[in-house]
Design a protein around this motif. Structure first.
Motif, PDB file in Angstrom:
ATOM      1  N   LEU A  44       0.825  -1.207   0.000  1.00 40.90           N
ATOM      2  CA  LEU A  44       0.000   0.000   0.000  1.00 40.90           C
ATOM      3  C   LEU A  44       0.861   1.259   0.000  1.00 40.90           C
ATOM      4  CD1 LEU A  44      -3.020  -0.855   2.333  1.00 40.90           C
ATOM      5  CD2 LEU A  44      -2.974  -0.653  -0.145  1.00 40.90           C
ATOM      6  N   VAL A  45       1.922   1.261   0.807  1.00 42.16           N
ATOM      7  CA  VAL A  45       2.797   2.443   0.845  1.00 42.16           C
ATOM      8  C   VAL A  45       3.445   2.651  -0.518  1.00 42.16           C
ATOM      9  CG1 VAL A  45       4.897   3.432   1.855  1.00 42.16           C
ATOM     10  CG2 VAL A  45       3.253   2.250   3.315  1.00 42.16           C
ATOM     11  N   GLU A  48       9.483  -6.635   0.909  1.00 42.93           N
ATOM     12  CA  GLU A  48       8.573  -7.708   0.506  1.00 42.93           C
ATOM     13  C   GLU A  48       7.189  -7.121   0.223  1.00 42.93           C
ATOM     14  OE1 GLU A  48       8.943 -10.855  -0.718  1.00 42.93           O
ATOM     15  OE2 GLU A  48       9.497 -11.777   1.183  1.00 42.93           O
ATOM     16  N   VAL A  49       6.667  -7.392  -0.962  1.00 42.33           N
ATOM     17  CA  VAL A  49       5.306  -6.940  -1.288  1.00 42.33           C
ATOM     18  C   VAL A  49       4.430  -8.180  -1.495  1.00 42.33           C
ATOM     19  CG1 VAL A  49       5.869  -4.684  -2.259  1.00 42.33           C
ATOM     20  CG2 VAL A  49       5.983  -6.720  -3.708  1.00 42.33           C
ATOM     21  N   ASP A  60      15.419   1.180   4.690  1.00 43.13           N
ATOM     22  CA  ASP A  60      14.711   2.387   4.231  1.00 43.13           C
ATOM     23  C   ASP A  60      15.197   2.847   2.859  1.00 43.13           C
ATOM     24  OD1 ASP A  60      17.000   2.746   5.687  1.00 43.13           O
ATOM     25  OD2 ASP A  60      16.563   4.838   6.159  1.00 43.13           O
ATOM     26  N   THR A  61      16.520   2.772   2.607  1.00 44.96           N
ATOM     27  CA  THR A  61      16.987   3.225   1.298  1.00 44.96           C
ATOM     28  C   THR A  61      16.582   2.238   0.199  1.00 44.96           C
ATOM     29  OG1 THR A  61      19.125   2.232   1.721  1.00 44.96           O
ATOM     30  CG2 THR A  61      18.938   4.591   2.114  1.00 44.96           C
ATOM     31  N   ALA A  62      16.483   0.949   0.534  1.00 42.54           N
ATOM     32  CA  ALA A  62      16.094  -0.046  -0.468  1.00 42.54           C
ATOM     33  C   ALA A  62      14.690   0.259  -0.968  1.00 42.54           C
ATOM     34  CB  ALA A  62      16.159  -1.455   0.126  1.00 42.54           C
ATOM     35  N   PHE A  63      13.792   0.538  -0.051  1.00 44.89           N
ATOM     36  CA  PHE A  63      12.410   0.817  -0.428  1.00 44.89           C
ATOM     37  C   PHE A  63      12.337   2.050  -1.324  1.00 44.89           C
ATOM     38  CE2 PHE A  63       7.970   1.918   0.107  1.00 44.89           C
ATOM     39  CZ  PHE A  63       7.364   0.671   0.092  1.00 44.89           C
ATOM     40  N   ARG A  64      13.050   3.100  -0.914  1.00 42.21           N
ATOM     41  CA  ARG A  64      13.023   4.340  -1.705  1.00 42.21           C
ATOM     42  C   ARG A  64      13.632   4.136  -3.089  1.00 42.21           C
ATOM     43  NH1 ARG A  64      15.616   8.271   2.496  1.00 42.21           N
ATOM     44  NH2 ARG A  64      14.773   7.042   4.211  1.00 42.21           N
ATOM     45  N   SER A  65      14.687   3.326  -3.153  1.00 42.95           N
ATOM     46  CA  SER A  65      15.321   3.108  -4.449  1.00 42.95           C
ATOM     47  C   SER A  65      14.384   2.371  -5.396  1.00 42.95           C
ATOM     48  CB  SER A  65      16.611   2.313  -4.283  1.00 42.95           C
ATOM     49  OG  SER A  65      17.401   2.911  -3.276  1.00 42.95           O
TER      50      SER A  65
END
Lengths: 281, 315
Positions: B92-93, B265-266, B174-179
């Motif tokens: 969702l994010v 993980e999604v 946190d950086t993995a998600f943003r990347s």
């Protein structure tokens, strides 16, 4: 010498050009970087200062992927699967779009809407059950399974876009053909298809690109270089201890250049096809 | 929508007139012409969806050949599965972040492309490049750009003074998600721009000219004339994009594989791993069922919002 209006228009023109340049750089830079990487020696890729120009250049990465990793087999697999998908999508889709546009059918928009809504399902929701079906029918690791799945995935868009093209052909032309004694099949083959060739180019290309780029089903349904498509091949390049960035870049270039070339040649049609239906009043 | 213009022609189906020209071929043709497409589409979507519901009520393990009816016990497990809820939240994010960013950036690009300038065709063509590149290749491209040791992003950011030491972008949560969001925005914002550009082009130029003559600056023209007229396109394009982002798989699977520490993980990657690494088709189908349900709710919510919004705009 400068009045305020012309200064303002000069400024806004400069801002516009700068913004346009930014869009081009943003869109192309990562890809160009990948192209450059493909031609750089490993020594250069791991240097302290990255270099944009591949100097001294090397074809070593291309040799690696074709000689050691048999990349041409992936290319052949992808060509067969995507080519068959595009041809089948066009044939079956043309019949359906023609029926929806020209034949007497109750609730044609209900059917169009159903086709379209079906394509919105998350693909992960169908991969499990389809896997079981494919194993029962002995279709694992075959071109057939992938082609059938991609056909179903591509058809809704193909039908939708072809329907849009067919609708722009004036009915008077149909009537003339019918008076001359044309049956539906003849009308489709001799009148409608020749008149909507640009539509066929666009939709065929869209179906081809979809199948060429698809990853999840190809990953789940194939094993080994004899049936795997390019995306699966590229994804599997990485091994546990070392990422061969140069080889990956070379493979990326091989996969993408034909695609980018085709897209650039047919871009006008593609933009038209993609945005049709979405915003047409 | 194309609906209105085509509805008008509904009565003019070439072989629809009763009486004349109704040979057997004409009568059978609709059935013959529509059947192949319908069979293909239904067999590869409706049947598996129903089968998935049935599987979710079973304990089907390919590894041990187990296969028994267990009722809703998979759903009970799901309710208490922390990994599922964290994947649900990540999805969702990710959907919200990528949709908002892609809409804003796409809108910016569309506004630029709307204006006539030298080289506009080149810009439009360049914009199609990210869209045409296979997602797997995009993943690898960004993996290399953001590489922790030799990635050019690290080098650029270090030179610009934005970071003081090399960052392992895909190595920390946190950086993995943003990347991943950045990679997705790069790939999809141009497509958004094309849709919005087509929407912009349906706004009569005379309206904009009139506002300009009345003394409206570019921002006033945008806010009072273009934005309200573009709203339907914006909402619908945003909805399609959100539903698409919700299904993200390739990018995450290839770029981070869901890591580090499950931070990216999604739902799609979790489901895929449950199915094909765990060979647990019962629970895997439960996961995809939950995902399907969330997406249906999301679509219904968006649909309702859009309809309301349009009604209000019409009053």
């Amino acid at each position: 010498m400068f009045n305020s209006t012309s200064t303002a228009s000069l400024v806004s023109r400069l801002v516009l050009q700068a913004a346009a340049a930014m869009i081009v750089v943003w869109s192309l830079a990562p890809f160009l970087w990948q192209v450059s990487t493909a031609f750089q020696e490993d020594r250069l890729l791991t240097a302290a200062t990255p270099s944009f120009l591949p100097w001294p250049g090397t074809l070593e990465h291309f040799r690696n992927i074709f000689v050691e990793k048999q990349f041409h087999l992936y290319v052949v697999n992808s060509l067969i699967v995507a080519g068959a998908t595009a041809l089948l999508c066009l044939t079956i889709g043309a019949f359906a779009a023609f029926a929806l546009s020209r034949l007497r059918i109750a609730s044609r928009f209900g059917i169009l809407g159903l086709f379209l809504s079906v394509s919105m399902f998350p693909q992960i929701a169908i991969v499990g059950p389809l896997y079981l079906v494919a194993s029962n029918f002995g279709l694992m690791n075959t071109y057939t399974a992938l082609i059938i799945i991609y056909l179903a995935m591509g058809l809704p868009l193909v039908i939708w876009v072809l329907f849009g093209y067919f609708e722009t052909i004036p009915r008077e032309i149909d009537e003339a053909a019918i008076i001359d004694g044309a049956e539906p099949l003849r009308l489709l083959v001799s009148v409608i298809v020749p008149m909507s060739l640009p539509g066929f180019v666009t939709t065929g290309l869209l179906a081809f690109i979809m199948a060429w780029n698809e990853f999840m089903f190809a990953l789940a349904f194939t094993s080994g270089v004899e049936r795997q498509t390019i995306p699966v091949g590229i994804a599997n390049f990485t091994n546990l201890y070392y990422v061969p960035w140069g080889d990956i870049a070379a493979a990326s270039v091989v996969v993408t250049l034909p695609l980018v070339t085709m897209v650039l040649i047919f871009q006008r049609y593609i933009v038209e096809g993609l945005t049709q239906g979405a915003v047409k009043e | 929508m194309a609906l209105r213009s085509t509805l008008e022609t509904d009565e003019t189906a070439a072989f629809g007139e009763s009486g004349e020209k109704r040979g057997w071929a004409s009568r059978l043709a609709p059935l013959l012409f529509l059947t192949p497409a319908s069979v293909a589409i239904l067999a590869v979507s409706v049947y598996p969806i129903l089968d998935g519901v049935w599987l979710s009520l079973r304990n089907t393990l390919l590894s041990t050949q187990a296969d028994e009816f267990v009722g809703f016990s998979n759903y009970a497990t799901l309710w208490q599965d922390d990994l599922f809820w964290s994947a649900w939240q990540h999805t969702l994010v990710f959907t919200a972040a990528s949709t908002v960013l892609e809409t804003l950036i796409g809108l910016g690009m569309a506004l630029v492309l709307y204006e006539p300038f030298r080289g506009r065709g080149i810009v439009r063509a360049a914009m199609l490049v990210p869209w045409a590149i296979p997602t797997v290749v995009t993943s690898k491209m960004f993996g290399w750009l953001f590489d922790g040791q030799h990635g050019v992003i690290n080098w650029l950011f270090l030179k610009a003074g934005l970071i003081s030491d090399y960052v392992n972008w895909y190595g920390s949560p946190d950086t993995a998600f943003r990347s991943i969001v950045i990679a997705d925005v790069w790939k999809t914002a141009p497509f958004m721009a094309l849709l919005l550009l087509a929407g912009l082009q349906t706004i009569p130029r005379s309206l904009i000219e009139a506002a300009r003559i009345d003394g409206a600056g570019p921002f006033a023209v945008f806010y009072y004339v273009r934005l309200p007229m573009l709203l339907p396109t914006l909402l619908i394009a945003g909805m399609f994009r959100a539903l698409d982002a919700f299904r993200i798989f390739d990018l995450v699977y290839v770029l981070t594989g869901g890591g580090p520490a499950d931070s990216t993980e999604v739902l799609s990657t979790l489901t895929y791993k449950t199915l094909f690494s765990g060979l647990d088709f019962g629970y895997g189908s439960t996961l995809s069922g939950a995902m399907f349900l969330t997406e249906a709710l999301l679509a219904a919510g968006f649909g309702l919002f859009i309809v309301r919004r349009m009604r209000r705009a019409q009053d």
